[in-house]
Design a protein around this motif. Structure first.
Motif, short mmCIF file in Angstrom:
data_model
loop_
_atom_site.label_atom_id
_atom_site.label_comp_id
_atom_site.label_asym_id
_atom_site.label_seq_id
_atom_site.Cartn_x
_atom_site.Cartn_y
_atom_site.Cartn_z
N PHE A 161 75.09 72.62 32.07
CA PHE A 161 75.79 72.31 30.71
C PHE A 161 76.95 73.21 30.45
O PHE A 161 76.87 74.41 30.74
CB PHE A 161 74.86 72.25 29.41
CG PHE A 161 75.37 71.94 28.35
CD1 PHE A 161 75.41 70.76 27.92
CD2 PHE A 161 75.72 72.83 27.20
CE1 PHE A 161 75.96 70.22 26.44
CE2 PHE A 161 76.31 72.38 25.95
CZ PHE A 161 76.44 71.25 25.65
N TRP A 162 77.90 72.49 29.90
CA TRP A 162 79.18 73.22 29.49
C TRP A 162 79.91 72.41 28.27
O TRP A 162 80.00 71.30 28.31
CB TRP A 162 80.01 73.15 30.78
CG TRP A 162 81.54 74.04 30.48
CD1 TRP A 162 81.76 75.48 30.34
CD2 TRP A 162 82.67 73.41 30.12
NE1 TRP A 162 83.03 75.66 30.20
CE2 TRP A 162 83.71 74.49 29.96
CE3 TRP A 162 82.94 72.09 29.97
CZ2 TRP A 162 85.04 74.19 29.60
CZ3 TRP A 162 84.37 71.98 29.69
CH2 TRP A 162 85.25 72.86 29.27
N ALA A 163 80.35 73.24 27.45
CA ALA A 163 81.10 72.43 26.42
C ALA A 163 82.31 73.47 25.97
O ALA A 163 82.05 74.90 25.55
CB ALA A 163 80.24 72.14 25.16
N ASP A 164 83.26 72.90 25.49
CA ASP A 164 84.47 73.67 25.05
C ASP A 164 84.28 73.31 23.58
O ASP A 164 84.66 72.10 23.31
CB ASP A 164 85.78 73.27 25.66
CG ASP A 164 86.96 73.63 25.15
OD1 ASP A 164 87.63 73.55 24.22
OD2 ASP A 164 87.55 74.67 25.64
N VAL A 165 84.54 74.25 22.81
CA VAL A 165 84.36 74.23 21.21
C VAL A 165 85.81 74.49 20.61
O VAL A 165 86.23 75.20 19.99
CB VAL A 165 83.24 75.06 20.76
CG1 VAL A 165 83.18 74.73 19.23
CG2 VAL A 165 82.31 75.31 21.33
N GLY A 166 86.86 73.49 21.23
CA GLY A 166 88.08 73.68 20.76
C GLY A 166 88.51 72.85 19.54
O GLY A 166 89.74 72.71 19.27
N SER A 167 87.65 72.05 19.05
CA SER A 167 88.06 71.09 18.04
C SER A 167 87.06 71.01 16.96
O SER A 167 85.69 71.21 17.36
CB SER A 167 88.32 69.90 18.42
OG SER A 167 87.61 69.15 18.86
#
Length: 232
Positions: free
Chosen positions: A210-216
């Motif tokens: 799992f990987w997530a970018d919290v950019g928005s």
């Protein structure tokens, strides 16, 4: 090995939340985003942490303190204005290399991601300047960043026929990657990595967890939903 959490951005894509809250302290499923990193690093036995900050940085220090509540030691690298990724690392190099030398690598994590990467398994192979963790390309970044073949990372512009993956924001870096640059410079990390790739000095691995970018705001909500579901 010391670890640095990059947390000095303005978080403009998370406004209006980040108008009064620094991005590292944005709440996700009941706790500040940055504390997930701190907990994972503590569990991995990486107890000496450096966190850079800029926008509303005093709130970061007030919230996290010296790290003792997680069993870690936190030192802070303050920036009057965000120095970008490499600039922030350069500014923090005295902390990252304290009681070591210019060959001792350190772990770096972008503060605005969430991942289950096993950070205690990451190392910097001998002779390399950087080791990058790459992930599958998300919908918002379909073209990727770098190519990976036989543990070696190259820039997609130099290997146009190879599949490119996305840089996760997790890496192990050598202080020598920053040789010739001065603290206080505003500097992106990608050009330094690309130059090192041309020298054959960047290794890497693919992470299929799992990987997530919290950019928005949308991606923040998606991560919150994921974590809430895991807890239910």
């Amino acid at each position: 090995m010391k670890a640095m959490i990059l947390a000095a951005g303005y978080g403009k894509r998370l406004r209006p939340i980040t108008l009064t809250i620094p991005k590292p302290l944005v709440q996700v499923a009941g706790q500040p985003l940055i504390t997930y990193h701190i907990q994972r690093l503590a569990k991995a036995g990486l107890n000496d942490l450096i966190i850079n900050h800029s926008w509303l940085g005093e709130k970061v220090e007030e919230a996290l303190g010296d790290g003792s509540q997680w069993g870690v030691n936190i030192a802070y690298s303050a920036e009057q204005e965000p120095l970008e990724t490499a600039g922030g690392i350069l500014n923090a190099l005295p902390l990252l290399t304290e009681n070591s030398d210019d060959s001792t690598p350190f772990l770096v994590l972008n503060g605005d991601i969430y991942t289950d990467i096993e950070v205690n398994s990451l190392t910097l192979p001998e002779g390399m300047l950087a080791h990058l963790v790459l992930v599958a390309n998300p919908d918002f970044h379909p073209d990727g960043d770098f190519c990976l073949k036989d543990g070696q990372v190259s820039h997609k512009a130099d290997t146009p026929d190879a599949k490119a993956f996305t840089f996760s924001g997790v890496s192990v870096l050598s202080p020598r990657l920053f040789a010739g640059y001065r603290a206080g410079e505003t500097l992106a990390l990608a050009p330094l990595l690309i130059e090192a790739m041309k020298q054959g000095k960047v290794s890497g691995q693919y992470h299929d967890g799992f990987w997530a970018d919290v950019g928005s705001i949308v991606r923040l909500k998606a991560l919150e939903d994921y974590l809430q579901q895991r807890r239910s």
